[in-house]
Design a protein around this motif. Sequence first.
Motif, PDB file in Angstrom:
ATOM      1  N   ALA A  34      25.703  -5.529  28.803  1.00 32.64           N
ATOM      2  CA  ALA A  34      25.217  -6.777  28.209  1.00 32.64           C
ATOM      3  C   ALA A  34      24.736  -7.720  29.306  1.00 32.64           C
ATOM      4  N   LYS A  35      25.479  -7.776  30.410  1.00 36.68           N
ATOM      5  CA  LYS A  35      25.068  -8.659  31.515  1.00 36.68           C
ATOM      6  C   LYS A  35      23.770  -8.164  32.157  1.00 36.68           C
ATOM      7  N   ARG A  36      23.639  -6.860  32.230  1.00 34.95           N
ATOM      8  CA  ARG A  36      22.464  -6.263  32.881  1.00 34.95           C
ATOM      9  C   ARG A  36      21.195  -6.463  32.045  1.00 34.95           C
ATOM     10  N   TRP A  37      21.323  -6.313  30.744  1.00 37.73           N
ATOM     11  CA  TRP A  37      20.133  -6.240  29.893  1.00 37.73           C
ATOM     12  C   TRP A  37      20.017  -7.364  28.863  1.00 37.73           C
ATOM     13  N   SER A  38      20.879  -8.335  28.936  1.00 34.40           N
ATOM     14  CA  SER A  38      20.760  -9.414  27.949  1.00 34.40           C
ATOM     15  C   SER A  38      21.307 -10.715  28.503  1.00 34.40           C
ATOM     16  N   LEU A  39      21.081 -11.756  27.740  1.00 30.67           N
ATOM     17  CA  LEU A  39      21.489 -13.108  28.131  1.00 30.67           C
ATOM     18  C   LEU A  39      22.460 -13.645  27.084  1.00 30.67           C
ATOM     19  N   PRO A  40      23.195 -14.691  27.456  1.00 37.02           N
ATOM     20  CA  PRO A  40      24.034 -15.309  26.424  1.00 37.02           C
ATOM     21  C   PRO A  40      23.157 -15.825  25.289  1.00 37.02           C
ATOM     22  N   THR A  88      27.628 -16.906  24.266  1.00 35.50           N
ATOM     23  CA  THR A  88      28.153 -15.835  25.112  1.00 35.50           C
ATOM     24  C   THR A  88      27.268 -14.607  24.909  1.00 35.50           C
ATOM     25  N   HIS A  89      27.540 -13.566  25.692  1.00 32.49           N
ATOM     26  CA  HIS A  89      26.817 -12.309  25.515  1.00 32.49           C
ATOM     27  C   HIS A  89      27.265 -11.612  24.227  1.00 32.49           C
ATOM     28  N   CYS A  90      26.471 -10.626  23.806  1.00 37.05           N
ATOM     29  CA  CYS A  90      26.787  -9.932  22.544  1.00 37.05           C
ATOM     30  C   CYS A  90      28.044  -9.095  22.649  1.00 37.05           C
ATOM     31  N   MET A  91      28.439  -8.712  23.861  1.00 37.71           N
ATOM     32  CA  MET A  91      29.748  -8.089  24.066  1.00 37.71           C
ATOM     33  C   MET A  91      30.474  -8.892  25.145  1.00 37.71           C
ATOM     34  N   ALA A  92      31.781  -8.979  24.987  1.00 33.08           N
ATOM     35  CA  ALA A  92      32.565  -9.815  25.895  1.00 33.08           C
ATOM     36  C   ALA A  92      32.373  -9.355  27.342  1.00 33.08           C
ATOM     37  N   THR A  93      32.188 -10.311  28.225  1.00 31.54           N
ATOM     38  CA  THR A  93      32.012  -9.964  29.629  1.00 31.54           C
ATOM     39  C   THR A  93      33.246 -10.320  30.458  1.00 31.54           C
ATOM     40  N   ASP A  94      33.766 -11.504  30.273  1.00 30.19           N
ATOM     41  CA  ASP A  94      34.935 -11.909  31.057  1.00 30.19           C
ATOM     42  C   ASP A  94      36.188 -12.011  30.206  1.00 30.19           C
ATOM     43  N   LYS A  95      36.021 -12.638  29.054  1.00 32.42           N
ATOM     44  CA  LYS A  95      37.173 -12.705  28.164  1.00 32.42           C
ATOM     45  C   LYS A  95      36.716 -12.620  26.708  1.00 32.42           C
ATOM     46  N   VAL A  96      37.673 -12.330  25.851  1.00 35.16           N
ATOM     47  CA  VAL A  96      37.375 -12.339  24.414  1.00 35.16           C
ATOM     48  C   VAL A  96      37.803 -13.690  23.859  1.00 35.16           C
ATOM     49  N   LEU A 129      12.406 -13.248  17.148  1.00 34.71           N
ATOM     50  CA  LEU A 129      12.275 -14.193  18.269  1.00 34.71           C
ATOM     51  C   LEU A 129      13.626 -14.384  18.957  1.00 34.71           C
ATOM     52  N   GLY A 130      14.666 -14.468  18.144  1.00 37.70           N
ATOM     53  CA  GLY A 130      16.016 -14.621  18.701  1.00 37.70           C
ATOM     54  C   GLY A 130      16.427 -13.416  19.528  1.00 37.70           C
ATOM     55  N   ARG A 131      16.117 -12.226  18.996  1.00 34.59           N
ATOM     56  CA  ARG A 131      16.490 -11.005  19.727  1.00 34.59           C
ATOM     57  C   ARG A 131      15.717 -10.928  21.040  1.00 34.59           C
ATOM     58  N   ALA A 132      14.440 -11.279  21.031  1.00 38.09           N
ATOM     59  CA  ALA A 132      13.646 -11.254  22.262  1.00 38.09           C
ATOM     60  C   ALA A 132      14.263 -12.188  23.301  1.00 38.09           C
ATOM     61  N   ALA A 133      14.667 -13.375  22.850  1.00 36.09           N
ATOM     62  CA  ALA A 133      15.258 -14.336  23.785  1.00 36.09           C
ATOM     63  C   ALA A 133      16.541 -13.779  24.391  1.00 36.09           C
ATOM     64  N   VAL A 134      17.387 -13.182  23.548  1.00 38.23           N
ATOM     65  CA  VAL A 134      18.666 -12.680  24.039  1.00 38.23           C
ATOM     66  C   VAL A 134      18.483 -11.452  24.923  1.00 38.23           C
ATOM     67  N   LEU A 135      17.535 -10.592  24.548  1.00 38.78           N
ATOM     68  CA  LEU A 135      17.371  -9.334  25.279  1.00 38.78           C
ATOM     69  C   LEU A 135      16.398  -9.477  26.452  1.00 38.78           C
ATOM     70  N   GLY A 136      15.925 -10.694  26.681  1.00 39.56           N
ATOM     71  CA  GLY A 136      15.051 -10.933  27.811  1.00 39.56           C
ATOM     72  C   GLY A 136      13.715 -10.226  27.685  1.00 39.56           C
ATOM     73  N   LEU A 137      13.223 -10.065  26.460  1.00 39.21           N
ATOM     74  CA  LEU A 137      11.953  -9.368  26.240  1.00 39.21           C
ATOM     75  C   LEU A 137      10.882 -10.370  25.810  1.00 39.21           C
ATOM     76  N   ALA A 138       9.638  -9.986  26.049  1.00 38.16           N
ATOM     77  CA  ALA A 138       8.546 -10.824  25.555  1.00 38.16           C
ATOM     78  C   ALA A 138       8.597 -10.841  24.027  1.00 38.16           C
ATOM     79  N   SER A 139       8.219 -11.970  23.448  1.00 37.71           N
ATOM     80  CA  SER A 139       8.349 -12.094  21.996  1.00 37.71           C
ATOM     81  C   SER A 139       7.486 -11.071  21.255  1.00 37.71           C
TER      82      SER A 139
END
Lengths: 168, 811
Positions: free
Chosen positions: B86-92, B102-110, B233-243
């Motif tokens: 999630a940290k590698r391929w997406s944003l909070p 937060t990211h779609c899967m917990a990174t530091d804590k739940v 649009l939301g998924r593009a923003a989170v996944l760091g992809l062009a809209s």
Amino acid sequence: MTTQQTISVTVNGTTHEALVDPRTTLADFLRGELALTGTHVGCEHGVCGACTVLLEGRSVRSCLMLAVQADGTSLTTVEGMEEDGNLHPIQLAFVEEHGLQCGFCTPGFLMTVRELLENSPDPSDEEIRDALGGQICRCTGYQSILRSVKLAAAKLQGAPLAGTTESP
Amino acid sequence: MSIEIPKTLDDLPNSSPRWVGRGVPRVEDPHLVTGRTEFIDNVVLPGMLHAAILRSPIAHARIRSVDTSQAEKLAGVFAVVTGEDAKRWSLPSPTMPEEWGTHCMATDKVRYVGEPVAAVAAVNRYVAEDAIELIAVDYEPLEPVADAVKAVGPDGPLVMEEKGTNVMLQRVFTWGEVDEAFADADRVFTEKFRWHRLGANPMETFGVIAQWDPVDESLTLRASVQSALHFGLGRAAVLGLASNKVRVIPHPHGGSFGGKGGTRGCDVAALLTRKAGGRPVKWIEDRSEYLTGGGSQSWDRHYEVSLAVKNDGRVTGLHVKLLDDMGATGEAFGAVNTVKPLACFTGPYAIPVARYDLTLVATNKLPQSPYRGMGPPPHNYVLEQMMDIAARGLDMDLAEIRRVNFIPKGAFPYTIPSGNEYDSGDYEAVLDKALELADYPALRDQQAAARAEGRCVGIGVVSAIEPGVFDWNAYAVVGAQGTGVPEGATVSIDVLGKITIRVGFAMEGQGQYTLATQLVADYFCVGFEDIKVVVLDTHSAPPAFGPGGSRLGVALTGAVLGACERLKAKLVKVAAGLFQMDASQVDLVDGNLVAKDVPGVEMPMAAVAGTMLGRSDLLPPGVDPRPEATYVWTAPGRTEADEQGRAKTYLTAAQAVHVVMVELDEETGLVEILEYCVVDDCGTRLNPATVEGQTEGSIAQGIGAALLEEYVYDDQAQILTSSFMDYLLPTVNEVPAMKKGIVVTPSPFTPLGAKGCGEGAMHTTPAAVLSAINDALLPLGVRANEVPASPNRLWTLIHDAKPQAAGEGPR
Ligand code: FES
Ligand code: FES
């Protein structure tokens, strides 16, 4: 993993032999193996009734049964309701009384109503509510479904076929 | 090219419209009743894998490690992802207010039970579930915060340490001279209320098939989404992809009611397909996942409300203080739920000034999602309870205090203190009709007789506004951007004269494809069998939001009729060329292009379209040969919000009065609804049967809200309602027969005069049922101020009150 078992089930008049994992639910078997995707899964724990099918004419929750338990039986699903490409009177009644919105719950209701009307062709309001008490619909608020069941009963008894929808 | 969208049925180019305004059968239904509709879980793609998600069993913990090695070794597993991916391929996630994501899967804590921690894609769901059981997570438990009141205080554990506080937002909106109103009041009434978490629970949960294209780094999502464009649009923003690299194919879905959710699961599926080298990955949320970790939970509120009232019953000021428990993040529009009440803050009443003291707080619960009504239902509930309390304090009848305060018929368009403008209405007519339908005096007699027999019977009379046609400007104060919510449609005629309507939303139950078909059938004077509605993906569809905020009936009517008008202009131009006339001399009448002043010179619309596509030799020079037009409708006259949140936001204001009689069983705390009457005015009814369906369905949901539905968390923020055995939805046995009546005040601002009506009675029913319950409780001297008024709560109330009521003296 446990070994697969061969089962034989007759669904909507067609007999299928298949090799299944013993843990495969009947719902997953119908939807996945037989591609009969009209049977829907809303909860997978036996409460919503969306997965209802008829087994030897009696309604069962296909999410709570294993496919292997259906070995040797005969099943009806929503795909088996049409007759010669025409909607079954119960299906017609649901259309005419707007007995559905999203339609996700509808196959389960249709199966349940079919069982009800086969056993009790002219059910009282009480009987209808009793029969439908285990089916959840989140969209309609049930009133149009109750009207549909009444209309379906009338249709099956040969009454003139008209719902309350307006024709243009 | 400017066009005029028909304002009434008479404006259609059809001398005898036969579809619009009638409860015609729906075009959606034949597929649905035969089980043929392509819900997302029916779809199988070649090479498709199935996902399962490992979720946190504890509410608050630091993650020391996640060991996926055993899962990866299991036969049939193709990909495993964790917070590292999630940290590698997406944003909070983006949030409202900002930076509470937060990211779609917990990174530091739940931060809540049900939060995704890892996920697997495997040959089938069974193997995927086996695999997630092999993932070992080492948690270091932290103290959770399960209570909003504690979370605001200085000692509450922090959900996000870096914030230094759990308070996401604290604001006071003041509209007018509120202090003066309270100082000048004859009476001031104040009460506290609690509304517990509940939510949408469509019968179909969220589902998606995600497919990554490693070549051009794009993503295709087939999904059961309410608003495909917005979701993409939301998924593009989170996944760091062009809209434009995220394509969403919306599928018909089994209800939404705002709470389809799915964003996190979708993002997880996107990471899995990427890790699996582009194999499609299906993720179908199961019901427990939905209940504990999906778009399932809304409105977790602590209210304190004051009314300033004159002795004659006029309410001169309203002060609402709200503390709302947002859950762990601000990712799912929870804050929007709390500011939508600005669109109807003072209800149907001419209350001149108001104040809203709003605090949003983070806790270790699931982030809040939208739900039908998007926040006003609890607001309406507290306002209506206050009206009852004031009525009793002044010894007025419940109906009369409302009548005294209604915005008068002649005052529309009417601007409420919080800035929105109501378009039209006749609230007294609605009230009168409801009282008549219910035979209110007779109900009061029945109640008196029942009380004389020692039965606990009560009557509620309430009214509420349903804001219709949402606008982003309504949520500007929590960071929503923009004014207007465009909805587009394309109408085209093929070479053989058949018509296709293209839209950007999938059907979800309200019968919108039927509405589009009705409109086009009447516009071009054709039958339903000549028309087909198709949904386009986000790469091809015109701008569209789809259903939401009681908007689509109105917005779609504007889009479809706008497209028809544009198409007509094209056909007229071509026909004029063929007739060798000026376009001003040609018109569309009953499906024919006719020369206005030359009887007998006419051509069927289908023939003109056929000529455009098949006889270029006959076309006037420079003509666009496509018999097709697109129109994107957006609500007229919307304004930018000022710093106090005031703007013209929702375009329409439907209104309803509900009269309800209930009986409480003192032994069990169970409530039986003896009588349910509803009269509403949502303007022109484009398909009365589908409007009625919305009313009936929303009354059922309102009854669920009032009496049954509640997400329960314990003091460790552990959720106790993770199945339909614990989270109770109304069945046919809880929903009574209803008496219904209508008043029609067409909206002056919308195509054909319709008002938003999809949220319907959700705005009114919880208030109505609670009013009736409190009326029943009156002789016992107690009030039910918590929703749901479940049997256990009512039983406790009654039994705590009983000794006093029975004259046993104070305890
Ligand atoms: S899916 Fe079987 S009862 Fe809900
Ligand atoms: S029609 Fe949607 S759940 Fe019944």
